[in-house]
Design a protein around this motif. Structure first.
Motif, PDB file in Angstrom:
ATOM      1  N   TRP A 117      48.461  36.351  35.082  1.00 39.01           N
ATOM      2  CA  TRP A 117      49.820  36.856  34.905  1.00 39.01           C
ATOM      3  C   TRP A 117      50.270  36.943  33.450  1.00 39.01           C
ATOM      4  CZ3 TRP A 117      52.314  33.189  39.068  1.00 39.01           C
ATOM      5  CH2 TRP A 117      52.028  33.693  40.342  1.00 39.01           C
ATOM      6  N   GLY A 118      49.750  36.072  32.613  1.00 45.17           N
ATOM      7  CA  GLY A 118      50.276  35.951  31.262  1.00 45.17           C
ATOM      8  C   GLY A 118      49.550  36.755  30.214  1.00 45.17           C
ATOM      9  N   GLY A 119      48.708  37.693  30.618  1.00 43.25           N
ATOM     10  CA  GLY A 119      47.985  38.508  29.654  1.00 43.25           C
ATOM     11  C   GLY A 119      46.579  38.033  29.396  1.00 43.25           C
ATOM     12  N   GLY A 120      46.084  37.105  30.221  1.00 44.56           N
ATOM     13  CA  GLY A 120      44.749  36.563  30.033  1.00 44.56           C
ATOM     14  C   GLY A 120      43.644  37.522  30.465  1.00 44.56           C
ATOM     15  N   TRP A 121      42.427  36.962  30.493  1.00 44.63           N
ATOM     16  CA  TRP A 121      41.245  37.794  30.624  1.00 44.63           C
ATOM     17  C   TRP A 121      41.227  38.600  31.912  1.00 44.63           C
ATOM     18  CZ3 TRP A 121      36.518  38.306  33.319  1.00 44.63           C
ATOM     19  CH2 TRP A 121      35.534  39.045  32.637  1.00 44.63           C
ATOM     20  N   TRP A 122      41.539  37.975  33.055  1.00 41.82           N
ATOM     21  CA  TRP A 122      41.456  38.707  34.317  1.00 41.82           C
ATOM     22  C   TRP A 122      42.549  39.754  34.462  1.00 41.82           C
ATOM     23  CZ3 TRP A 122      37.401  39.584  36.833  1.00 41.82           C
ATOM     24  CH2 TRP A 122      36.375  38.642  36.918  1.00 41.82           C
ATOM     25  N   SER A 123      43.715  39.489  33.904  1.00 42.58           N
ATOM     26  CA  SER A 123      44.750  40.537  33.933  1.00 42.58           C
ATOM     27  C   SER A 123      44.350  41.707  33.045  1.00 42.58           C
ATOM     28  CB  SER A 123      46.109  39.976  33.501  1.00 42.58           C
ATOM     29  OG  SER A 123      46.097  39.575  32.150  1.00 42.58           O
ATOM     30  N   GLN A 124      43.644  41.429  31.937  1.00 47.09           N
ATOM     31  CA  GLN A 124      43.144  42.506  31.085  1.00 47.09           C
ATOM     32  C   GLN A 124      42.067  43.332  31.786  1.00 47.09           C
ATOM     33  OE1 GLN A 124      44.050  43.342  27.625  1.00 47.09           O
ATOM     34  NE2 GLN A 124      45.796  42.301  28.543  1.00 47.09           N
ATOM     35  N   MET A 125      41.259  42.666  32.593  1.00 46.73           N
ATOM     36  CA  MET A 125      40.226  43.388  33.329  1.00 46.73           C
ATOM     37  C   MET A 125      40.828  44.285  34.406  1.00 46.73           C
ATOM     38  SD  MET A 125      37.285  42.726  32.035  1.00 46.73           S
ATOM     39  CE  MET A 125      36.169  43.253  33.343  1.00 46.73           C
TER      40      MET A 125
END
Length: 482
Positions: A168-176
């Motif tokens: 949710w906070g802009g981390g790796w999985w949200s970027q993917m």
């Protein structure tokens, strides 16, 4: 002169605060009275107290450092995925959190929200606050209360803060591009995983308590379940961060999926259950399964998709509960209220089904903050490449592995200083031994001139025991005196 900042939308701000309050009500009193009604009566006080203290503990660490870990500037741990794992811990106690809320990303920022960071912080807190209360259901009836007071803030820091940032906070999985609309992974899969590991590490309840795990108050449990169902309107209705059409779509999907899942579970009980009879507890399990399974998908699927999720998730969780739950492993690990099934399996099922059923015509914003016209994928059912399903599976695996590891390490660390499980003498008496209180005082003893708490204290003094005797022994002593 207007009382509002030029960037603040009163409607959006009001809806976020109302939605947050609905989610807060799911914890206290919702979870407190649901779980308090489902456990044996000797554990009702212990269960309610852990729910209230857990909620309070998360709020304190949330404003001190965890909020920014989940929704702050990325911690510079190194290149690539390490840098995208968690935010920098920081307090929000100052006055600068009255600014417009946004979530920093590694390659820019999310669109600015039309309310303050204070609103965002409280809205996200109630999600963080309910998560340890959910996996409380796995360890009820034996966890040392002092362990609970230390474990909750540590878990919120090292597990929840990382989960929230990654998705949710802009981390790796949200970027993917992985999607978790409202916490199917961050909250429910995490709760199911952590609850199961905690139950295994802490150990089981007394054998007789496991054999006779009878709810003490089903009407009380019904009230708690009802608060959960309706409170979920805020849980999923608030997670687009503005009071638009997507919020109402999420609300109708939430209720529709829940209704279908509840009925699916009742039908399974009726035609394939152990007694071939529908049960209220089964209906509650179906209700929770539907609420959990739609959570990662509520704003990404249409209403047809919501119904499909309800049927599929309820069927999978029913099979998990009634088939997998009877295997040797699950008999050995005492997951008291089946949190692994109704939250872990349901959250995983709902999250994976996003990769199949996500409707590009429904989505307003995807998890990476890009407008729907800028994305090239949706659900597999709509002819898109199955890479979204792969991202969903990868994100789920990350949450499972990380949360299992954190839970195991934290409990093993605490076990160096204190016992994780109450001793058997205390487990015999429950609330009296743990808190010197009872939810349902024994009227026969009170009528005989022995107040429950006072009688327990006197019994301890008389026997030189570390825990009060059981009710039957009290009655025997009274009958001998008479």
């Amino acid at each position: 002169m207007t009382p509002y900042h030029d960037w603040l939308n009163p409607g959006d701000n009001a809806w976020q605060l109302v939605a947050a309050t609905l989610v807060g009500l799911m914890s206290i009193p919702g979870i407190a009275i649901l779980y308090g009604g489902l456990v044996q009566k000797k554990w009702a006080v212990n269960t309610m107290l852990m729910a209230f203290t857990g909620f309070a503990l998360v709020l304190v660490v949330w404003v001190l450092w965890v909020f920014k870990m989940g929704f702050g500037e990325p911690m510079k741990l190194g290149p690539g995925i390490l840098r995208a794992a968690v935010g920098v811990p920081h307090t929000i106690l100052g006055s600068d959190n009255q600014n417009q809320a946004l979530i920093p990303l590694l390659d820019g920022t999310m669109p600015k929200f039309r309310f303050s960071e204070t609103t965002l912080a409280y809205f996200q807190f109630v999600f963080a606050g309910i998560t340890p209360l959910l996996f409380l259901g796995s360890v009820i009836g034996r966890i040392n209360f002092r362990v609970w007071l230390l474990f909750v803030p540590l878990w919120a820091t090292f597990a929840y803060g990382v989960n929230a940032f990654l998705l949710w906070g802009g981390g790796w999985w949200s970027q993917m591009g992985a999607l978790d609309y409202s916490g199917g992974y961050v909250i429910h899969l995490a709760a199911g995983t952590s609850g199961f590991v905690a139950a295994a590490v802490i150990g089981p309840r007394l054998a007789r308590d496991r054999e006779r795990a009878v709810p003490n108050n089903l009407p009380m449990a019904a009230a708690g379940a009802g608060i959960l169902w309706l409170g979920w309107n805020g849980f999923n209705g608030g997670d687009m961060y503005f009071s638009g059409a997507n919020a109402s779509e999420a609300v109708i999907n939430t209720n529709l999926c829940t209704a279908v899942a509840l009925l699916t579970w009742v039908i399974w009980d009726l035609f394939a259950g152990p007694q071939r009879k529908p049960t209220f507890l089964g209906a509650v399990n179906g209700m929770i399964t539907g609420l959990v399974a739609i959570t990662p998908a509520a704003g990404f699927v249409n209403s047809f998709g919501a119904m499909v999720i309800g049927v599929v998730a309820a069927t999978l969780v029913w099979l998990s509960w009634n088939k997998l739950g009877r295997t040797r492993l699950f008999k050995k690990v005492d997951d008291a209220l089946g949190v692994f099934h109704t939250h872990g399996v349901a959250g995983l099922a709902g999250g994976l089904l996003v990769g199949v059923l996500a409707d590009p015509r429904i989505i307003v914003y995807l998890g990476n903050g890009k407008d729907v016209q800028d994305v090239s994928y949706g659900g597999w059912l709509y002819g898109h490449h199955p890479k979204l399903l792969l991202w969903q599976a990868g994100a789920a695996a990350t949450v499972i592995v990380w949360d299992a590891f954190v839970t195991f390490v934290l409990l093993k660390f605490l076990s160096l200083f204190m016992k994780l499980r109450m001793d058997d003498a205390a487990l015999e008496s429950g609330d009296i031994a743990a808190h010197d209180e009872e939810a349902y005082p024994d009227e026969s003893l009170i009528g005989a001139g022995v107040a429950s708490v006072a009688g327990a204290r006197a019994a301890v003094a008389e026997n030189g025991s570390s825990a009060p005797p059981s009710r039957s022994r009290w009655r025997e002593r009274l009958s001998r005196k008479e």
